[in-house]
Design an enzyme around this catalytic site. Structure first.
Site, PDB file in Angstrom:
ATOM      1  CG  ASP A  74      40.182  41.070  31.081  1.00  0.00           C
ATOM      2  OD1 ASP A  74      40.865  40.112  31.465  1.00  0.00           O
ATOM      3  OD2 ASP A  74      40.291  41.579  29.949  1.00  0.00           O
TER       4      ASP A  74
HETATM    5  C1  GLC Z   1      41.957  39.942  27.402  1.00  0.00           C
HETATM    6  C2  GLC Z   1      42.851  39.624  28.585  1.00  0.00           C
HETATM    7  C3  GLC Z   1      43.511  40.828  29.182  1.00  0.00           C
HETATM    8  C4  GLC Z   1      43.742  41.887  28.114  1.00  0.00           C
HETATM    9  C5  GLC Z   1      42.377  42.357  27.650  1.00  0.00           C
HETATM   10  C6  GLC Z   1      42.492  43.391  26.528  1.00  0.00           C
HETATM   11  O1  GLC Z   1      40.824  39.123  27.416  1.00  0.00           O
HETATM   12  O2  GLC Z   1      42.267  38.897  29.652  1.00  0.00           O
HETATM   13  O3  GLC Z   1      44.731  40.385  29.785  1.00  0.00           O
HETATM   14  O4  GLC Z   1      44.464  42.991  28.645  1.00  0.00           O
HETATM   15  O5  GLC Z   1      41.552  41.298  27.227  1.00  0.00           O
HETATM   16  O6  GLC Z   1      43.071  42.807  25.410  1.00  0.00           O
END
Ligand code: GLC
Length: 723
Positions: free
Chosen positions: A272
């Site tokens: 993430d």
């Molecule tokens: C965010 C979220 C995730 C998302 C990622 C990219 O913090 O936790 O669900 O896909 O970053 O935006």
């Protein structure tokens, strides 16, 4: 063991160390689009990317909008500068629509049917590919029992059976038939998330610690992910949280032993946003090199925006801390994605094509309206709904009736030109006189607004209260300690009821809200969630009876904040209190409230009632065999109805404690007035399996009880034995 194509293996063999490291890093598209910062979903580090390295980066997260020319220009410029002409992969957070916004995932789960999720994912995939996006960071498969967590809005709710049903539907919708190596050019890869257990954050506080048993992990949290992996999901995104006190992104037990070996996942793992660095945050590694080593060893192939892979990997490879063969596998996993998407054959496959560009129009609104009708849950209806279309004067009163964004969280692209409730009502009953008064602000009283609203209600044939919360109250970064419906809205409902009794409250929200007080005031409540661009039309379709509400709660609605977390699949314990009575001793209870929710999991009303009788099940289930559980369902009302019949099973004696009931089957049945139909469920050992303490998955011999009902409050009515 993953077998890579010869093309991928040949490409890897030609790459320099720096080019290999580039493929394992994901930047935001702002790194390329000189004039756009894009829609950031995490902090933008002030790291500088070197001019050479920028043309070696493997993938980009783009949350700007559906501007295919913008992404096409980035790809063209990138390929001019890429030595091996390996195209960029574009990924995006389209979890419930892209150009056309559909219901929030929690609402789609309430359809208790895989079709709306499948159709939403299929539509989203078409719009993404037309814009030049190749991978959706979706679906969110986090089981969640805590509505204080703002991201409950993104989840399939509290139950692994519904979660697994949704998981398969989304992956099939995004990717198409996963048996094909190459996916079609109006499909995208599905990056399921967040692996794993993010929905169990302590206190519902986003990003906070999680602490759950192996049993909870294996038998409650993982089944939707397993369903998605079996459906062929191409990517998995790790969670910000930890499992067994080790951050998911750096957790070898989780990513290798469970995901890759136990679940047989053969795709690509991405962190993430910035979470490769989580071990530093958790105080497990002192510096970035430690974090990179554990993330690589765990099996995280792509570092999303932490910059640790670009800054540390070369050093770790050169000093032998990480083998280049491990890096080669990571790179091959990324290149395989690109090959399967078709980019190694045509870097512009599907982007901006005349055929696909139409998907960026608004032709798809009808699909959104159709899936949106399946999600609202009718919680209460004392002979108010459906309204007659002959009503002359309709008052829409409340802060969620006009000038509202109904698209919900993670609608980064589609804009919020959603059909308003008043507009939808006008579309469905064009001859009625429809008047709107706001009555109060969403979270504050307003005496002036209230008095004009009361005056309007006095003259109306019927009142539609439009209540709820701001769309931006849910999603990431949005945990709350108070999820009561705002007092301003309770006061409005009370005052309107004084002057007009023909009232329905429609509630627009991204999470369960505490509705007990509202339920004591009004005769009808429809929980509408946020349904996306067609909200107004879909809700009006239901209020005036063109369609019947068939939604069922995928998450329990608490009586009060004090009950949270409250959920249906509680363990049967030695002090078990099934009915939640308070006047019992030495049993699980509160002294000041029932332990049961205001509205239970699986609950929802239609426009006609039913009775379920003659529940029977064959007495003996042999291993590898199946038995039938049956019942009769009669429509006791005056209108045709579609009902969701639910099968719950209790494993009476097992190696570990079990929920006193678990949803194991749903059947939709259509009935004419007074019609009776037999509903049949097939039960096999597959439905009864669970992970034992030794990690093996199987069902125990012995007694099982079943209940077939309208929701999870059903009593167990029959039993069978597995032998
Ligand atoms: C965010 C979220 C995730 C998302 C990622 C990219 O913090 O936790 O669900 O896909 O970053 O935006």
């Amino acid at each position: 063991m993953i077998n890579y194509s010869s093309r991928v293996e040949t490409l890897v063999s030609k790459m320099t160390l720096s080019e290999k490291i580039g493929q394992t890093f994901q930047a935001v598209s702002a790194a390329y689009g000189k004039n756009k910062i894009g829609c950031l979903t995490g902090p933008l580090n002030d790291e500088k990317i070197s001019d050479d390295f920028i043309w070696q980066i493997g993938s980009v997260i783009d949350n700007t909008n559906f501007d295919c020319d913008y992404l096409k220009s980035i790809q063209e410029e990138y390929l001019k500068n890429s030595r091996l002409k390996i195209p960029l992969l574009f990924m995006s957070d389209a979890i419930h629509g892209y150009r056309t916004m559909c219901p929030i995932p929690l609402a789609l789960a309430c359809a208790f049917d895989e079709k709306p999720a499948f159709e939403t994912a299929s539509l989203t995939a078409k719009e993404l590919r037309a814009a030049g996006i190749h991978i959706a960071f979706a679906p969110v498969l986090d089981i969640c029992r805590d509505p204080r967590w703002g991201r409950i809005t993104e989840t399939p709710g509290e139950d692994p059976f519904i979660g697994s049903l949704m998981a398969k539907a989304y992956v099939k919708g995004f990717q198409g038939d996963s048996n094909n190596y190459f996916i079609e050019d109006n499909k995208v890869g599905s990056a399921i998330k967040h692996f794993a257990g993010y929905g169990f954050v302590a206190g519902g506080r986003d990003y906070d610690e999680t602490d759950f048993s192996v049993n909870t992990l294996q038998n409650l949290i993982l089944p939707p992910f397993k369903s998605a992996v079996d459906a062929g999901a191409m990517m998995v995104m790790t969670a910000f949280t930890c499992v067994g006190a080790v951050p998911c992104t750096n957790n070898k037990m989780l990513l290798n032993d469970i995901l890759r070996e136990q679940m047989q996942f053969k795709g690509t793992i991405i962190s993430d946003y910035g979470s490769v660095g989580d071990v530093c945050g958790y105080g497990i590694a002192a510096d970035p090199s430690g974090t990179v080593k554990t993330a690589v060893e765990a099996g995280c192939d792509i570092d999303m925006m932490s910059f640790h892979y670009p800054n540390e990997l070369e050093k770790l490879i050169k000093n032998g801390a990480i083998s280049e063969s491990q890096l080669d596998k990571m790179v091959a996993n990324v290149l395989t994605l690109k090959e399967r998407i078709g980019l190694l054959d045509d870097p512009f496959k599907g982007i901006c094509s005349a055929e696909n560009k139409k998907y960026l129009g608004i032709e798809n609104r009808e699909i959104s309206r159709s899936v949106s009708r399946k999600c609202p849950v009718l919680l209460k209806n004392e002979n108010i709904l459906p309204f007659s279309k002959k009503i002359k004067k309709i008052a829409v009163i409340g802060p969620m009736g006009e000038n509202v964004s109904y698209v919900g969280a993670w609608s980064l692209f589609g804009g919020d030109d959603s059909v308003q409730l008043t507009e939808g009502i006008k579309n469905v009953v064009p001859n009625a006189n429809i008047l709107f008064e706001k009555g109060c602000d969403i979270e504050e009283d307003n005496a002036g607004l209230l008095s004009t609203a009361i005056n309007l209600a006095k003259k109306a044939d019927a009142v539609i209260l439009a209540l709820g919360e701001h769309w931006y109250r849910t999603g990431e970064n949005n945990s709350r300690t108070n999820i009561n419906l705002p007092l301003s809205q309770i006061k409005l409902a009370k005052e309107i009821m004084r002057v007009n009794k023909s009232v329905v409250a429609t509630v627009f929200t991204g999470r369960p809200l505490i509705l007990q007080e509202l339920s004591d005031i009004v005769p009808a409540i429809m929980l509408c969630w946020f349904l996306g661009h067609e909200t107004g039309n879909a809700v009006a379709d239901l209020l005036f009876g063109d369609y019947e509400p068939t939604g069922r709660l995928a998450v329990s609605i608490p009586k009060s904040m004090g009950q949270i977390p409250v959920y249906y699949n509680r363990f049967k314990t030695s002090h078990f209190n099934e009915d939640g009575n308070t006047d019992v001793d030495w049993q699980t209870k509160y002294t000041d409230s029932s332990i049961l929710p205001e509205y239970p999991f699986g609950f929802g009303l239609g426009y006609s009632d039913i009775e379920i009788t003659d529940v029977q099940v064959e007495p003996v289930l042999k291993r590898f065999g199946t038995i039938k559980a049956v019942c009769n369902v009669k429509n006791t009302g005056k209108r045709k109805t579609t009902q969701v019949i639910q099968l719950y099973i209790n494993d009476v004696v097992a190696e570990i404690a079990h929920p006193y009931k678990e949803l194991k089957g749903i059947k939709k049945v259509e009935l004419e007035p007074n019609q009776t139909k037999k509903v049949v469920f097939e039960i096999s050992e597959e439905l009864l399996k669970y992970y034992h303490l030794d990690g093996k998955i199987f069902a125990d011999n012995g007694l099982f009880r079943i209940g077939i009902g309208k929701d999870s409050s059903v009593k167990m009515q029959a039993e069978f034995e597995l032998i």
